[in-house]
Write an enzyme that holds these catalytic residues in place. Structure first.
Site, PDB file in Angstrom:
ATOM      1  N   ASP A  84      -6.133   2.316  -3.248  1.00  0.00           N
ATOM      2  CA  ASP A  84      -7.371   2.291  -2.469  1.00  0.00           C
ATOM      3  C   ASP A  84      -7.582   3.552  -1.629  1.00  0.00           C
ATOM      4  OD1 ASP A  84      -5.381   1.656  -0.680  1.00  0.00           O
ATOM      5  OD2 ASP A  84      -6.312  -0.204   0.051  1.00  0.00           O
ATOM      6  N   ARG A  85      -6.555   4.392  -1.517  1.00  0.00           N
ATOM      7  CA  ARG A  85      -6.724   5.610  -0.713  1.00  0.00           C
ATOM      8  C   ARG A  85      -6.979   6.822  -1.612  1.00  0.00           C
ATOM      9  NH1 ARG A  85      -2.948   5.615   4.550  1.00  0.00           N
ATOM     10  NH2 ARG A  85      -3.243   3.425   5.081  1.00  0.00           N
ATOM     11  N   ASP A  92      -2.854   6.203  -3.376  1.00  0.00           N
ATOM     12  CA  ASP A  92      -1.666   5.588  -2.773  1.00  0.00           C
ATOM     13  C   ASP A  92      -1.097   4.455  -3.624  1.00  0.00           C
ATOM     14  OD1 ASP A  92      -3.702   3.778  -2.333  1.00  0.00           O
ATOM     15  OD2 ASP A  92      -2.845   3.055  -0.456  1.00  0.00           O
ATOM     16  N   SER A  94       0.805  -1.222   0.000  1.00  0.00           N
ATOM     17  CA  SER A  94       0.000   0.000   0.000  1.00  0.00           C
ATOM     18  C   SER A  94       0.837   1.271   0.000  1.00  0.00           C
ATOM     19  CB  SER A  94      -0.951  -0.038   1.190  1.00  0.00           C
ATOM     20  OG  SER A  94      -1.864   1.007   1.089  1.00  0.00           O
ATOM     21  N   HIS A  95       0.686   2.097   1.011  1.00  0.00           N
ATOM     22  CA  HIS A  95       1.349   3.403   1.038  1.00  0.00           C
ATOM     23  C   HIS A  95       2.792   3.316   1.542  1.00  0.00           C
ATOM     24  CE1 HIS A  95      -0.441   2.380   4.809  1.00  0.00           C
ATOM     25  NE2 HIS A  95       0.428   3.162   5.416  1.00  0.00           N
ATOM     26  N   LYS A 140     -11.674  -0.272  -0.115  1.00  0.00           N
ATOM     27  CA  LYS A 140     -11.767   1.164  -0.303  1.00  0.00           C
ATOM     28  C   LYS A 140     -11.244   1.477  -1.696  1.00  0.00           C
ATOM     29  CE  LYS A 140      -7.559   2.127   2.417  1.00  0.00           C
ATOM     30  NZ  LYS A 140      -7.216   0.949   3.221  1.00  0.00           N
ATOM     31  N   ASP A 150      -1.403   1.206  -3.831  1.00  0.00           N
ATOM     32  CA  ASP A 150      -2.272   0.185  -4.420  1.00  0.00           C
ATOM     33  C   ASP A 150      -3.626   0.744  -4.847  1.00  0.00           C
ATOM     34  OD1 ASP A 150      -2.951   0.559  -1.714  1.00  0.00           O
ATOM     35  OD2 ASP A 150      -3.795  -1.454  -1.564  1.00  0.00           O
TER      36      ASP A 150
HETATM   37  C1  VG1 Z   1      -3.639   1.825   8.269  1.00  0.00           C
HETATM   38  C2  VG1 Z   1      -4.848   2.719   8.451  1.00  0.00           C
HETATM   39  C3  VG1 Z   1      -6.117   1.905   8.291  1.00  0.00           C
HETATM   40  C4  VG1 Z   1      -6.112   1.212   6.928  1.00  0.00           C
HETATM   41  C5  VG1 Z   1      -4.847   0.388   6.784  1.00  0.00           C
HETATM   42  C6  VG1 Z   1      -4.721  -0.238   5.415  1.00  0.00           C
HETATM   43  O1  VG1 Z   1      -3.636   0.814   9.251  1.00  0.00           O
HETATM   44  O2  VG1 Z   1      -4.816   3.354   9.695  1.00  0.00           O
HETATM   45  O3  VG1 Z   1      -7.238   2.747   8.442  1.00  0.00           O
HETATM   46  O4  VG1 Z   1      -7.219   0.371   6.798  1.00  0.00           O
HETATM   47  O5  VG1 Z   1      -3.695   1.212   6.991  1.00  0.00           O
HETATM   48  O6  VG1 Z   1      -4.740   0.724   4.411  1.00  0.00           O
HETATM   49  P1  VG1 Z   1      -2.755   0.901  10.596  1.00  0.00           P
HETATM   50  O7  VG1 Z   1      -2.996  -0.402  11.300  1.00  0.00           O
HETATM   51  O8  VG1 Z   1      -1.353   1.120  10.177  1.00  0.00           O
HETATM   52  O9  VG1 Z   1      -3.276   2.071  11.353  1.00  0.00           O
HETATM   53  V1  VG1 Z   1      -3.812   0.499   3.064  1.00  0.00           V
HETATM   54  O10 VG1 Z   1      -4.162   1.708   1.931  1.00  0.00           O
HETATM   55  O11 VG1 Z   1      -2.321   0.423   3.755  1.00  0.00           O
HETATM   56  O12 VG1 Z   1      -4.249  -1.018   2.474  1.00  0.00           O
HETATM   57 CO    CO Z   2      -3.610   1.255   0.136  1.00  0.00          CO
END
Ligand code: VG1
Ligand code: CO
Length: 544
Positions: free
Chosen positions: A282-283, A278, A113-114, A377, A280
């Site tokens: 989804d953000r 981001d 992801s990010h 998302k 992948d």
């Molecule tokens: C973070 C965010 C959470 C989100 C998750 C995955 O998790 O706070 O809201 O669902 O990332 O998003 P954490 O446990 O680090 O707070 V993504 O775009 O990384 O798939």
């Molecule tokens: Co993501």
């Protein structure tokens, strides 16, 4: 087909977090590491003969190699068909869309992801089920349990396949179909939004925008939909070519990491609209001219306005937000007379509510918004939603949000992240907070008097499953709330997230910067958790 059985020994750290298994690339490169986890997934799924799997990732370093390995393991496991995005690419929401559209048994999405990519960065793998959504906790726990007593994995002996040619190939008896990563997703967007109206907005010449794909997966999606289908001028999509290391950047759409975009949103030649997604896809981050939309507000605004858009004309069944997300969406739900839900962090907790038709929209404070159109998302979806709304209302982003606050009140909101703390310090902070829970109600910190405090747990209203220790919540008499939790996506030490909010009903007081409006609450948070004192840090690493 020649299937090899390879002996292996288990790793003890293959426990999925908030969103799949995320580790440093170097960890995934350890001998058998990826294979073990994939085998743990396949063992948990059981008999996969005749079934279809969807496979793709955000294009980061290791994506292509991992796909070659997973394809051969899927062939050895008896899958009939695997659908792979061309070049090994699929955004998370597109993977969800494709699983649903082709009624696949499930999908494997490769992404962290990010988190940064490249040889020194992070890699990740998550499994999505037949509904297109992230595996629920029972399943991820089962993967973990399996990973701990693996003795072997199975893999087909076959040549690497060409991931860039559209069409069918075979690996033994298994059919591999390389599909266009964008087609199905773009078709779905056309069903939800008024493309003619959006096209007219671009043609009007009064609307200027940029979409920052941050050299991650949404580049091809945004170019096709915004520039080719909706007629946005070419160049609307910035950083649109997915790179293995995201151009050295941090593909996290916030004001810190999407600063190139943020800069275009201020000053005399500021654009009308700016958005970013981001790693992948989804953000989403959404901005107007000199105006940043807080993700929690975005969810509330979308909920209040959904009925204007083609895909949501029938109205909303309900809305859900993750616990740390501000309560702005609840106010809209109350007004609309629909159900609202508060779930633990992570999209997997929305799946049952969406499947059961209890909610139509859901979101998280972490730049995540989505609906029942997929089970993830969806960054570009949220961006299109906003553009469609702007095309409909013919007003500015700032005006839409300010009008929303006048109607519902403003939930001032901020999140402060302390990243990569020493893991022991992170745990100590949380343990101390848990230890204080019983004594906190009734205590005052300046103007902040604690009304109640708890360690958030959740009982899923659909399948009754139960989840504990999802973050410490403190509610104050002045309609403020502070939440503390440790990240479940980091790959280094512990990341403490502090979520701070205060409700302000009076429109006269809606014009402040959240850091000023929440100044006292921010100090209360430090007094409670002492992260600065314990870690020696003088400020958070990221403020959103
Ligand atoms: C973070 C965010 C959470 C989100 C998750 C995955 O998790 O706070 O809201 O669902 O990332 O998003 P954490 O446990 O680090 O707070 V993504 O775009 O990384 O798939
Ligand atoms: Co993501």
């Amino acid at each position: 087909m020649n299937i090899q059985t390879i002996s292996t020994t288990p790793f003890d750290d293959q426990k999925p977090g908030t969103s799949g298994l995320r580790k440093k690339v170097a960890v995934f490169e350890r001998n058998h590491y990826l294979e073990n986890f994939v085998q743990a997934i396949f063992n948990t799924l059981g008999d996969c003969r005749g079934k279809t799997l969807v496979l793709g990732g955000d294009g980061r370093y290791l994506n292509r190699q991992a796909i070659q390995i997973i394809l051969k393991m899927a062939a050895a496991h008896g899958f009939a068909t695997v659908l792979v995005g061309q070049g090994g690419l699929l955004s998370t929401p597109a993977a969800s869309c494709i699983i649903r559209r082709y009624q696949a048994y499930g999908g494997i999405i490769l992404s962290a992801s990010h988190n940064p990519g490249g040889p020194e960065g992070d890699f990740g793998l998550k499994y999505n089920a037949s509904n297109g959504g992230p595996a629920p906790e029972q399943l991820t726990e089962a993967f973990y349990a399996r990973s701990r007593n693996l003795t072997e994995y199975r893999i087909a002996r076959a040549d690497d396949v060409d991931l860039d040619i559209l069409g069918e190939q075979r690996i033994g008896e298994m059919t591999l179909r390389i599909i266009d990563p964008v087609d199905d997703y773009a078709r779905l967007m056309q069903e939800l939004f008024d493309f003619d109206r959006i096209r007219a907005l671009f043609q009007s010449g009064r609307f200027t925008m940029r979409f920052d794909a941050m050299h991650a997966i949404t580049g091809p999606y945004a170019k096709r939909i915004l520039e080719e289908q909706l007629g946005a001028p070419s160049g609307t999509v910035m950083n649109g070519v997915p790179l293995e290391d995201f151009g050295g950047g941090h593909p996290d759409p916030n004001l810190v990491h999407a600063h190139d975009l943020a800069e275009l949103m201020y000053g005399p030649s500021a654009l009308s609209f700016g958005a970013a997604s981001d790693g992948d896809g989804d953000r989403n981050m959404v901005m107007g001219r000199e105006f940043f939309v807080t993700p929690s507000d975005s969810l509330a605004v979308l909920a209040a306005n959904a009925h204007h858009l083609p895909g949501y004309r029938a109205g909303l069944a309900g809305v859900a937000r993750s616990m740390p997300t501000s309560r702005a969406a609840d106010r809209v739900a109350g007004h609309l007379g629909i159900e609202s839900f508060e779930t633990p962090t992570g999209w997997k907790f929305f799946g049952n509510l969406l499947d059961a038709g209890r909610i139509t929209l859901c979101g998280e404070e972490s730049f995540g918004t989505g609906s029942n159109h997929v089970r993830e998302k969806d960054g570009l979806w949220a961006v299109l939603f906003w553009i469609n709304l702007l095309a409909e209302k013919r007003t500015s982003v700032a005006e839409i949000v300010r009008e929303h606050w006048r109607r519902f009140g403003r939930d001032y909101y901020t999140r402060h992240d302390y990243e990569a703390l020493d893991a022991a310090i992170g745990q100590q902070i949380m343990d101390r907070l848990v230890g204080q829970l019983e004594r906190l109600p009734g205590q005052s910190f300046g103007n902040y008097k604690v009304v109640s405090a708890d360690d958030f747990s959740y009982r899923d209203p659909v399948d009754n499953s139960y989840t504990e220790h999802q973050g410490i919540r403190l509610f104050f008499e002045n309609d403020s709330r502070i939440v503390f939790r440790l990240s479940g996506t980091g790959t280094e030490g512990a990341t403490l997230r502090i979520y701070i909010e205060r409700f302000e009903p009076d429109p006269e007081n809606h014009g402040f910067d959240p850091q000023d409006a929440l100044k006292e609450a921010i100090d209360v948070a430090e007094a409670l958790c002492k992260v600065k004192a314990l870690s020696g840090r003088s400020r958070p690493d990221v403020i959103t």
